[in-house]
Structures are given as structure tokens and as C-alpha cells.
Design a protein around this motif. Structure first.
Motif: not given
Length: 179
Positions: A102, A111, A88-89, A106, A86
């Protein structure tokens, strides 16, 4: 010597591992401040109604814990099914992406599929407790729908770009790009 864009690009040296991305904007959906305030007013009015009925605890718990449940389901999906980190969240505290969202581009299909799984799994989890506390589960379901309706509306508006679109969530808008 020419100082055009082509001359500058030709002079730059790129390694063989470098990747250049070119995104084309397909659609941008801006968030309206007035609609956001009205939407928060709906939640406050639901909470006031529950307070009048002397049972606001379930709704308050839902406001606190449903975004955490959504984040847990997203975490489990990404780490167990997709076998990714995780990195890039991040957790956001404003609508329409209240909860884990995010920070980079994405895939729209990926998504929206993830959001739909979280939507339905949360409804099933809430439904499991319905026989023991039916009134409380209705409050939880209302909070869950309140969190998800803006997301579903945005994803529905971007549905025609699902096959080739990449989504980017910003503070003021949601943008859909094509690569």
C-alpha cells in the motif's frame, strides 16, 4: 491581530465534507542498509548452493514468480472480498515489502491479516506440488520464507499496536500511527 495557530485555524474555512486527520506516531522501524545487504547475500548464497547442485531453475523461477503470486493473492482478496480497487497499492522492488504494497495509511490489523493470509495460502499452494517435485518445492519454500521473514518481523514488532494502529510503508522505514 494575533498570528497564533488558533487564529489562523479559526480564519480558515472548512466545508462540512472536509475531514482533518491527526496521526500520532506510535513506533517507527528503520531499515538498516547493512542488514539489507546481508539479507540479499543470503539469497545469493542460496542461489549459489542451488547452482552447485545443478538445479537453480526452481529458485530463479521462485524469485521471479512468487512476488507475482503474492500480488495476485492480494489483488483477489481486495477486489473480491473487500470489494475495493487497488488504487492505493503499487509494486515495490525493495525489501522488506518486495511485491505489492500500500502507498497510503492502512489499518495494521487489516494489513497483517492480509499478509498472514498470503503467507499461508502460498505455503499451501507450494505444498500442493510437493508430491511431484519435492526438491524443487523446498527451494520455492525457501524463497517464500526469504520474502516474508522481514515482513513478519516488522509486523511482530508492531503487534501491540494492532488494535488502533495504522501502518505507513516508506522507502527507509515502516511507521505505525494512531488516529
Amino acid at each position: 491581530m494575533k498570528w497564533t495557530r488558533e487564529a489562523i485555524v479559526n480564519k480558515q474555512e472548512f466545508s462540512k465534507e472536509s475531514t482533518v486527520y491527526h496521526y500520532r506516531l506510535l513506533k517507527r522501524i528503520h531499515y538498516s542498509t547493512i542488514l539489507n545487504l546481508i539479507y540479499w547475500g543470503i539469497l545469493i548464497s542460496m542461489l549459489a548452493w542451488e547452482l552447485i547442485l545443478l538445479r537453480p531453475y526452481t529458485m530463479l523461477l521462485g524469485i521471479a514468480f512468487l512476488p507475482l503470486l503474492h500480488a495476485l493473492l492480494i489483488f483477489l482478496h481486495i477486489t473480491l472480498k473487500e470489494k475495493r480497487q487497488l488504487t492505493h497499492w503499487q509494486f515495490r522492488f525493495h525489501l522488506p515489502w518486495l511485491g505489492l504494497a500500500p502507498t497510503n495509511h492502512i489499518g495494521l490489523r487489516r494489513f497483517s491479516g492480509l499478509q498472514m493470509q498470503v503467507f499461508w495460502v502460498t505455503i499451501m499452494i507450494i505444498g500442493c506440488f510437493y508430491p511431484w517435485a519435492p526438491r524443487d518445492m523446498v527451494s520455492l519454500l525457501c524463497v517464500h520464507l526469504w520474502i516474508f521473514l522481514p515482513r513478519l518481523y516488522i509486523l511482530l514488532r508492531l503487534k501491540k499496536h494492532a488494535s488502533k494502529g495504522f501502518i505507513k510503508l516508506n522507502d527507509k522505514d515502516t511507521s505505525c500511527y494512531s488516529q
